[in-house]
Design a protein around this motif. Structure first.
Motif, PDB file in Angstrom:
ATOM      1  N   CYS B   4      -5.793   9.683  -1.508  1.00 45.41           N
ATOM      2  CA  CYS B   4      -5.611  10.395  -0.236  1.00 45.41           C
ATOM      3  C   CYS B   4      -6.762  10.053   0.701  1.00 45.41           C
ATOM      4  O   CYS B   4      -6.554   9.802   1.897  1.00 45.41           O
ATOM      5  CB  CYS B   4      -5.607  11.910  -0.455  1.00 45.41           C
ATOM      6  SG  CYS B   4      -4.289  12.485  -1.474  1.00 45.41           S
ATOM      7  N   GLY B   5      -7.981  10.044   0.145  1.00 43.64           N
ATOM      8  CA  GLY B   5      -9.154   9.686   0.949  1.00 43.64           C
ATOM      9  C   GLY B   5      -9.038   8.265   1.462  1.00 43.64           C
ATOM     10  O   GLY B   5      -9.327   7.986   2.633  1.00 43.64           O
ATOM     11  N   SER B   7      -6.342   6.614   2.030  1.00 41.56           N
ATOM     12  CA  SER B   7      -5.309   6.499   3.068  1.00 41.56           C
ATOM     13  C   SER B   7      -5.825   7.002   4.407  1.00 41.56           C
ATOM     14  O   SER B   7      -5.564   6.396   5.449  1.00 41.56           O
ATOM     15  CB  SER B   7      -4.039   7.219   2.649  1.00 41.56           C
ATOM     16  OG  SER B   7      -4.137   8.577   2.918  1.00 41.56           O
ATOM     17  N   ILE B   8      -6.584   8.100   4.400  1.00 41.22           N
ATOM     18  CA  ILE B   8      -7.067   8.633   5.693  1.00 41.22           C
ATOM     19  C   ILE B   8      -8.117   7.689   6.280  1.00 41.22           C
ATOM     20  O   ILE B   8      -8.162   7.469   7.494  1.00 41.22           O
ATOM     21  CB  ILE B   8      -7.585  10.091   5.559  1.00 41.22           C
ATOM     22  CG1 ILE B   8      -7.603  10.773   6.929  1.00 41.22           C
ATOM     23  CG2 ILE B   8      -8.947  10.191   4.939  1.00 41.22           C
ATOM     24  CD1 ILE B   8      -7.818  12.273   6.885  1.00 41.22           C
ATOM     25  N   ILE B   9      -8.936   7.092   5.419  1.00 44.67           N
ATOM     26  CA  ILE B   9      -9.900   6.090   5.922  1.00 44.67           C
ATOM     27  C   ILE B   9      -9.126   4.881   6.447  1.00 44.67           C
ATOM     28  O   ILE B   9      -9.429   4.349   7.522  1.00 44.67           O
ATOM     29  CB  ILE B   9     -10.887   5.668   4.802  1.00 44.67           C
ATOM     30  CG1 ILE B   9     -11.828   6.833   4.480  1.00 44.67           C
ATOM     31  CG2 ILE B   9     -11.710   4.444   5.232  1.00 44.67           C
ATOM     32  CD1 ILE B   9     -12.699   6.628   3.262  1.00 44.67           C
ATOM     33  N   PHE B  38      -0.083   3.705   5.876  1.00 41.46           N
ATOM     34  CA  PHE B  38      -1.169   4.500   5.288  1.00 41.46           C
ATOM     35  C   PHE B  38      -0.841   5.995   5.367  1.00 41.46           C
ATOM     36  O   PHE B  38      -1.063   6.755   4.437  1.00 41.46           O
ATOM     37  CB  PHE B  38      -2.482   4.237   6.027  1.00 41.46           C
ATOM     38  CG  PHE B  38      -3.256   3.054   5.513  1.00 41.46           C
ATOM     39  CD1 PHE B  38      -3.689   3.008   4.186  1.00 41.46           C
ATOM     40  CD2 PHE B  38      -3.581   2.000   6.348  1.00 41.46           C
ATOM     41  CE1 PHE B  38      -4.415   1.929   3.717  1.00 41.46           C
ATOM     42  CE2 PHE B  38      -4.304   0.910   5.888  1.00 41.46           C
ATOM     43  CZ  PHE B  38      -4.726   0.877   4.563  1.00 41.46           C
ATOM     44  N   GLY B  42      -0.213   8.425   2.319  1.00 40.93           N
ATOM     45  CA  GLY B  42      -1.160   9.541   2.202  1.00 40.93           C
ATOM     46  C   GLY B  42      -0.440  10.861   2.037  1.00 40.93           C
ATOM     47  O   GLY B  42      -0.817  11.683   1.202  1.00 40.93           O
TER      48      GLY B  42
END
Lengths: 445, 156
Positions: B4-5, B7-9, B38, B42
């Motif tokens: 998840c991290g 994807s947000i990055i 992404f 995510g």
């Protein structure tokens, strides 16, 4: 089986399963899948709706506005804004209660998340209020009520979801939300002044003290200017404005103000990565639910009921919709509620010839009220848990504050010109104005 | 969680590059498709992670008042409903994926199936996590959603 029965079964399954402990996203999908079995609609197309529900560029703004709130909270940069609020209103009667409301107005301009606001206030000012003898139930009620402004004063996650699913200008909704947001803030300050606990009397801050606090809070307070400035000048979409705010915090604020927090940044991103998936999972489920609702002609049925009472009167339609959403907001989370009921809202907006931005602001204002009403008053649930007070007590203490919300909703319905004044000035096309063909300026209906 | 991290990055960087390349007059049009990818991954991976951590949105007014065997029965029932939805996501999502391999996103010509595979993939993870919770809950009792940290309640 008739459409009405299938609709009833679908709604009953969703609420029944939801209240039996099934997560909202899955309760929605279970209801829709059961309804699908009774209709000619294919299962793959319904599952496909989950993907299509979140496949929207506008929804990308949601994680950015959440990330902004999370970074500001985690890096404790918000403390500077709390100090500024204390110097400005801390000397009033019920000083810390006033600080809560003013800080929430500042924070609302940075984050679109009520929960982040509750978390900041519960971890900071709530302890000071405890020491000064404020009733914990009042503290929780006020924090929860003030946090609702985060979803009205731009940027607002509810406005993003509403705009993305309803095809309404998100910038227009942002600007339209300012009036009810500020009204709620002023209402809470008036209530705290006349009817809230007295608190400890503080001396008025001197001008140099205010100047010093303002200087320390200046860098964080640039974020609203970045977000709204970028959107209003047309430089950025709301999504891009959120991204620029994130970059500003990571590249400027944290290195300058909280250098030691840099090594914790990966953790913030991981946490925010999951945080944004939670409401968007509900969006995915609600999109399928809303699609099935529209397929079963639910909007026609509900619009028919409302039209039978309200005719084509815009004010009556909006009051009836507000009443419906006050009830819906008591039981269902705001994000899925917006998506599920969007086909109905669109139909009634057309029926009453209502400006879509005005309707959006009315709906969002009504839904933020649901954040403090039982049984599913999310902000109040979180605030009472953080402050350490029974939910029932906090709920009773929040009852008088309902008046503020009713007044804000009524004002928003009755005075569209005031609500739409800011969008008309800065984003005229968002409210249906068009360029004057014979010269400069805009023509507005 | 780490995915998840990532994807947000990932989509923060891709939106940033989108703005930068557009501003300098050389827009990379395919970046928007990368961003959407992404984002979708995510959401659906996060949906599975939230299932494992009991971090979804809940309306738990009835179960929070229960205890003992009745509570266990309701908690098991809730996981079984999640499992059933996960199975539907896997099976029908896979059918969509096969169909979407024949549709393409302009201008990158990425098959739509590359995006929609996120739904059955998420279904597989959700199903596994639901089974894990059922097995653990049967042996050691269930952790209800209201037992978790309040701050992990929905961001809204």
């Amino acid at each position: 089986m008739s459409n009405g029965l299938i609709l009833g079964l679908m709604a009953l399954l969703f609420l029944g399963l939801g209240y039996l402990g099934v997560p909202v996203a899955f309760a929605l999908m279970a209801g829709v899948l059961a309804a699908t079995a009774l209709t000619p609609v294919s299962f793959p197309s319904i599952i496909g709706q989950m993907f299509h529900g979140i496949d929207s560029e506008a929804l990308l703004a949601v994680p950015f506005f959440l990330l902004v709130g999370e970074l500001m909270t985690s890096a404790e940069i918000t403390q500077r804004m709390i100090v500024l609020s204390q110097t400005l209103v801390g000397h009033f009667r019920g000083g810390l209660a006033q600080v809560i409301t003013l800080f929430s107005m500042f924070f609302a301009g940075i984050s679109g998340s009520s929960t982040a606001d509750v978390a900041v206030l519960s971890r900071t000012i709530a302890h000071d209020m405890d020491r000064e003898g404020y009733d914990r139930a009042f503290t929780a009620a006020l924090i929860a009520s003030a946090s609702t402004m985060a979803n009205l004063i731009p940027p607002s996650i509810m406005a993003v979801v509403y705009g993305a699913t309803g095809g309404v200008s998100i910038g227009g909704l942002f600007l339209g939300g300012v009036v009810p947001g500020v009204l709620i803030g002023i209402g809470l300050m008036i209530y705290s002044h006349f009817f809230g606990p007295v608190g400890v009397k503080r001396s008025r801050a001197t001008l140099p003290e205010i100047g010093s606090a303002a200087r320390r809070a200046a860098l964080p307070l640039i974020i609203p200017i970045i977000i709204m400035g970028g959107i209003l000048t047309g430089w950025f979409t709301p999504t891009e404005a959120g991204m620029v705010a994130v970059i500003y915090i990571v590249a400027v604020l944290i290195p300058l103000l909280r250098r030691e927090h840099i090594r914790k940044l990966p953790g913030d991103f991981v946490y925010a990565g999951m945080l944004y998936a939670i409401p968007l999972a509900a969006v995915a489920g609600a999109s399928a639910f809303g699609w099935m609702l529209a397929y079963l002609r639910g909007p026609d049925v509900v619009a028919g009921w409302i039209a039978a009472y309200a005719g084509t009167s815009a004010i009556k339609i909006m009051f009836l919709l507000a009443a419906l959403f006050v009830i819906v907001g008591d039981f269902v989370d705001a994000v899925p509620a917006i998506i599920i009921f969007m086909p109905i809202i669109i139909r009634l907006t057309e029926l009453g010839d209502i400006n879509p931005v005005h309707m959006g602001v009315v709906i969002v204002t009504t839904l933020v009220f649901g954040l403090i009403t039982p049984p599913y008053g999310l902000s109040l649930l979180v605030a009472s848990k953080f402050v350490g007070v029974d939910f029932g007590r906090a709920m009773r203490r929040s009852l008088p504050l309902y008046v503020v919300f009713f007044a804000a909703i009524t004002f928003t319905v009755l005075f569209p010109k005031v609500v739409l004044w800011l969008p008309k000035q800065f984003l005229p096309e968002s409210v249906g104005c068009f360029k004057n063909p014979s010269g400069t300026g805009y023509l507005c209906p | 969680m780490v995915l998840c991290g990532a994807s947000i990055i990932g989509f923060t960087v891709s939106v940033l590059l989108d703005v930068v390349t557009r501003t300098i007059g050389h827009p990379w049009l395919w970046l928007q498709q990368v961003t959407t990818g992404f984002f979708a991954y995510g959401v659906f991976v996060g949906m599975a992670a939230a299932t494992r951590r009991n971090d979804h949105l809940y309306l738990t007014e009835i179960t929070r008042r229960l205890s003992g065997g009745m509570r266990t029965a309701f908690e098991m029932f809730a996981r079984l409903v999640v499992l059933a939805v996960a199975v539907a996501m896997v099976w029908f999502g896979y059918k969509n994926f096969l169909l979407d391999l024949g549709s393409f996103r302009m201008p990158s010509m990425i098959p739509l199936g590359v995006y929609t595979i996120s739904v059955p993939a998420s279904g597989v993870l959700i199903g596994l996590f639901a089974l894990e919770q059922l097995a653990n809950g049967w042996r050691r009792g269930f952790e209800g959603p209201e037992d978790r940290d309040a701050f992990m309640v929905t961001p809204e």
